[in-house]
Design an enzyme around this catalytic site. Structure first.
Site, PDB file in Angstrom:
ATOM      1  CE  LYS A   1      -2.257  -1.233   3.768  1.00 25.94           C
ATOM      2  NZ  LYS A   1      -1.894  -2.642   3.928  1.00 25.94           N
ATOM      3  CB  THR A   2       3.595   2.407   2.219  1.00 24.88           C
ATOM      4  OG1 THR A   2       2.841   2.289   3.430  1.00 24.88           O
ATOM      5  CG2 THR A   2       4.502   3.617   2.325  1.00 24.88           C
TER       6      THR A   2
ATOM      7  CD  GLU B   1      -0.338   2.970   3.527  1.00 25.87           C
ATOM      8  OE1 GLU B   1      -0.085   2.047   4.316  1.00 25.87           O
ATOM      9  OE2 GLU B   1       0.489   3.846   3.205  1.00 25.87           O
TER      10      GLU B   1
END
Length: 464
Positions: free
Chosen positions: A121-122, A165
């Protein structure tokens, strides 16, 4: 024109303001003109960056830190019920807002892209933020890691796109209503909150249900959990589903990934045309993250060739295979990987970049619950390294679980044929690595806890 600050958030107080998610929301509110205050357990560069924006940051938690005129108190799921500032808010009738609700309010009136998945995600959120900014679209963003310095995990931009995110760990991603949702993968994790894969699927289905009518779901065609989720949400006809990956049936198909040392060249087939671009971070998983970002940007109407070129400007985010430095011919790299899939992906990327040299790992398990459920798989992942040192479990928010120690991982690693040893004293690690490493080696500090602090210390010891 900047979106207005919600009335209830014009004087917010953040408990745990230095956390990755919390500090990002605080930063955006401060940039929009809110009088931000908060507290954190210890001093940090992030606290300093927030003060530079005009925020009041207290160190330690005490009821007196909560200002008389606070309009709300913002908390994450990590804040315990007996926190004195949270108790003071209850006594004074000050509204308590969960971090996810605060972030959702910040997206109001904008075009949100929400990036979800068990891993990646990051990185994917960061890739989108950097590339959209490179194209002059001035996005707002909230990321779970710093791009290039303390406090760079979030920004208020003047553009209409908000990249966020979306965290599944506590189901907080159910609060968002994205125009475009990305789902990178679906796996069992966060064992304190999910008891089974069925619960995980149900949670991600709820997230997909939040995508705005007429919006787009971008989802992996390669990962088994993501394919299962795609089948489960196939009945929703008011959104477009775009799959990506190396699978033959992917809508955005990855034709080739060519490693180039610490970079990769990626060729995709998109809308009947071949497109080749560079990803300036190593590893197949990062290349696939970039393709997910490409598909999401195209869904918003951004020309593919422009976005592909801009994605090449992304050079990484802190703790995601971040080169900390080199000393006496030994490179030290930091990895946030703490789930077996992440560990395997990063170690495979390092194997590809090592070009015949050794890969040495200092691994710190994260959470007792995760180690209890996935310790065997963590140990098996370490078999990809040439030699590993395993530290004690980093507890974070959890209390110890009887019988759950790093020995679970070490035993599994040995059974898988790994060279591995235990080290209970973190302060001893620089000397341990100095005794193991030789010129040409790559040293990987790996885990979601304070193992990240070891990089500079290892480099200093290698230099001495």
């Amino acid at each position: 024109m900047a979106p207005a600050v919600p009335t209830t958030m014009d004087r917010p107080h953040f408990i745990g303001i230095g956390g990755a998610g919390m500090s990002g929301i605080a930063k955006i509110l401060a940039q929009r003109g809110a009088a931000v205050a908060g507290s954190d357990a210890k001093e940090s560069a992030t606290a300093g960056a927030l003060r530079d924006l005009g925020a009041t940051v207290h160190i330690g938690h005490a009821s007196g830190h909560l200002a008389e005129d606070a309009s709300c108190v913002v908390v994450s799921s990590a804040i315990r019920a007996d926190n004195p500032e949270l108790a003071a808010a209850a006594e004074r009738g000050i509204p308590v807002v969960h971090r996810s609700d605060a972030l959702a309010r910040l997206m109001d009136g904008l075009r949100p892209i929400a990036v979800a998945g068990t891993h990646g995600k990051t990185t994917t959120t960061s890739m989108l933020a950097v590339s959209l900014d490179t194209l002059g679209l001035d996005p707002s963003y909230a990321i779970g890691g710093d791009l290039d310095g303390p406090g760079s995990n979030a920004r208020h931009g003047a553009g209409e796109i908000f990249v966020a995110e979306a965290d599944e760990s506590d189901r907080s991603f159910h609060k968002y209503a994205p125009e475009v949702a990305i789902i990178l993968n679906v796996e069992l994790d966060h064992h304190a909150n999910y008891a089974s894969m069925d619960e995980i699927y149900e949670s991600f289905e709820t997230f997909v249900g939040r995508v705005r009518p007429g919006g787009t779901l971008v989802v992996s065609a390669d990962q088994a959990g993501a394919r299962e989720l795609t089948a489960r949400v196939s009945g929703r006809h008011d959104i477009e589903v775009v799959t990506y990956g190396e699978a033959e049936d992917a809508d955005v198909r990855v034709v080739k990934i060519s490693p180039r040392g610490l970079t990769s060249e990626v060729t995709v087939l998109l809308n009947g045309r071949m497109l080749t671009f560079t990803v300036s971070v190593p590893g197949r998983h990062y290349a696939l993250n970039a393709v997910a970002a490409l598909a999401a940007g195209v869904a918003l109407g951004i020309p593919a060739h422009n976005l592909a070129s801009a994605l090449g400007k992304y050079t990484g985010v802190k703790r995601r295979l971040q080169l900390k430095g080199e000393a006496n011919g030994v490179q030290v790299i930091d990895s946030y990987a703490h789930h077996p899939t992440e560990m395997t992906a990063d170690l495979e990327a390092m194997r590809g970049a090592a070009a015949g040299s050794r890969v040495l790992v200092v691994f710190q398990p994260h959470l007792f619950s995760r180690t209890q459920e996935l310790g065997t798989e963590m140990g098996q992942a370490l078999a990809l390294a040439d030699d590993s040192v395993v530290l004690d479990i980093y507890p974070a928010r959890e209390d110890p679980v009887p019988g759950v120690t790093s020995a679970l991982i070490i035993d599994a690693a040995v059974a898988a044929g790994a060279e591995v040893r235990a080290e209970h004293d973190m302060a001893a690690i620089p000397d341990v690595i100095a005794g193991m490493a030789r010129p040409g080696d790559l040293v990987l500090t790996m885990g979601a806890g304070d193992v990240t602090d070891l990089g500079p210390k290892i480099l200093a010891r290698l230099e001495s």
